[in-house]
Design an enzyme around this catalytic site. Sequence first.
Site, PDB file in Angstrom:
ATOM      1  N   HIS A   1      48.917  49.880  39.058  1.00 14.62           N
ATOM      2  CA  HIS A   1      49.135  48.436  39.203  1.00 14.62           C
ATOM      3  C   HIS A   1      48.451  47.883  40.454  1.00 14.62           C
ATOM      4  CE1 HIS A   1      52.459  49.549  36.493  1.00 14.62           C
ATOM      5  NE2 HIS A   1      52.535  48.282  36.158  1.00 14.62           N
TER       6      HIS A   1
ATOM      7  N   GLU B   1      47.955  43.890  24.530  1.00 11.40           N
ATOM      8  CA  GLU B   1      46.827  43.381  25.312  1.00 11.40           C
ATOM      9  C   GLU B   1      45.589  43.108  24.471  1.00 11.40           C
ATOM     10  OE1 GLU B   1      48.929  45.566  26.576  1.00 11.40           O
ATOM     11  OE2 GLU B   1      49.665  44.484  28.327  1.00 11.40           O
TER      12      GLU B   1
END
Lengths: 346, 320
Positions: free
Chosen positions: A150, A81
């Site tokens: 999430h 990321e």
Amino acid sequence: MPPTRVPSSPAAVLGPAAVQETREMFYAEALNDALRLEMQRDPRVIVLGEDIAEHGGAFQVTAGLLAEFGPDRIRQTPISEIGLVGTAVGAALTGLRPVAELMYIDFSGLAIDQIVNQAAQNRFMFGGQARVPLVVRTQGGSGRGNAAQHSKSLEAWFTHVAGLKVVMPSTPADAKGLLAAAIRDDDPVMFIEHKLLYRTKGAVPTGEHLVPLGRADVKREGTDVTIVTWSRDVLLSLEAAAKLADLGIAAEVVDVRSLVPLDKEKILSSVRKTRRCLVVHEAIKRGGYGAEIAAIVAEEAFDDLDAPPRRLAGVDTPIPYAQPLELGVVPQVADIVKAARELVAG
Amino acid sequence: MDKQTALHLYRVMRTIRRFEQRSTTLFGENKIWGTIHSYAGEEAIAAGVCEHLRDDDWITSTHRGHGHCIAKRAELGKMFAELLGRETGYCRGRGGSMHIADTSKGNLGANGIVGGGIPIATGAALTAKQLGTDQVAVSFFGDGAANQGTFHESLNIAAIWKLPVIYVCENNQYAESFPAKKAFAIEDISVRAAGYGMPGVRVDGRDVAAVYAAASEAIARARKGGGPTLLVCESYRHEGHYYGDPRKYQTKEEIEGWKTAFDPLLDARGWIVRDGLGTEAELDAIDRAVDDEMERAVAWAEAGPPASPLKFPEDIYASY
Ligand SMILES: Cc1ncc(C[n+]2csc(CCOP(=O)(O)OP(=O)(O)O)c2C)c(N)n1
Ligand SMILES: [Mg+2]
């Protein structure tokens, strides 16, 4: 009569409503359309992210783009990321216009330094020498049983950083127009989608469509209470407004669309008209962006209010897994109806 | 190496050394605010690498960034003006020592975040590849930064995409107070390159000719599409981590011993004279010219107006 094409400048879009050629599209499709058109228009636009190539992205937003633009412009990255966002920052600083996809906003913590310390501040720190035309596309929100890592709504983190813009579209048309505008913008934009919106449908202008950042949109007019909201909660608020109408309460729904820059004027003028303000968001209430909006309303429109501004927001908890628990921690339509009624009655 | 290059490398190193000495004095006179990190002792790395770079090649730098900036041909006056918080500084007094950038020369900035520049250089290299140019990007960073996640992610990305980027790790033996000996279980950081599938090279960072030669090969390879290189330069910083560092983690003997044993300027003077590339007199003349240039730069900087008040939004946003 043949439909007119959408005018190309942002100002013109806001001008007298032109007849627009539209097509029903899913929100994900509308985003895909914006990416495709911007990539066709400008070879400097590239997309970086995980699983965005053959797979088409975790939510299918980049589906089909690999075939059209090839692997050099649809750059699938390893699970890195900060590497992928930082690479996008460097590319943006040197002449490309990258769109970096973070699969879940919950993963943004892994990339946060490049967003917050680098992209957001390069222009400022360098005394104006740099431009960072970067879009970080990501998605958040609960409602799919994805549990605590999430499902978060983290927009407030990013609104707290000087140098970032924060955009959260609620409809397919806005998704397309705002994404195109974000890609053409010379500042770093956090473009936050909602996982439950990808399969919602709406009329979307075909061809070029730009929605300028920083302009709120009154999605429903009313006179008794203003509901200020964004992202998926716009849809819930519109449902609530329909129910409120049955109860004789005319709610105005203001979709801020971009949290930074914020269209204060549109919010304040609506609140001055209705004299009541309810801010609704899915993110947890403590430290949420609703506090910012409520404070602005209190500071700048106090004398025009019949009641203190009120917030309806997520419970201060990680998102739980079991469905009844999950539904219980973020505002639902009935909660919005109830809060608006209390505000109007009080 | 030809005479002109040798003397130019010496001049760049001498300029960096003098700049650090001069900014230290200014700091002592309370004219510089915040903190500065001296590059003294590491001059050969920036000089040797940047000698091969064009103005349209990019670098990313570090908190210890003055040397990279100078080697990338920044204007000394604008650098001092930035340290002094003037409107005429590179960042108009908004950035200071840790954020000096000169985008007109491809310097994408010093960086206050250890390892923060590594992915940014990777992205610059992606731009070159994407646009089909022969530009390269160089990321300078320390031994400390080599233990950041950005190092791992960036080197892997550059290797799989064969990006024209050179990762220059300046191993000055310390990350603030933490000795590299304790921060690594390996002795040679360049062996990490093998784990990414790129060449790893280790050189004596005191020897500007060695750095120059190693960088030449890595940069030429990158320009021709041969992909990235990890170039580790063994070095030693003469001063503390920052101005005023009490250096409790080092002994006097170590500091004094290394300072003389490890001086790229003395080293260069030695071989330049020995190999007949220049005389002591020529080198002394360079020293004097650099000192004069430095004084002119300081005077120019001190005469500059203070940083203008912040303007919202234009200081922060291109549009709002
Ligand atoms: C992310 C981050 N962690 C810690 C620091 C504090 N800090 C500044 S410089 C430094 C040491 C860096 O060591 P190295 O990378 O070897 O560079 P050097 O100072 O030796 O040139 C530390 C710990 C920082 N600025 N950024
Ligand atoms: Mg070090």
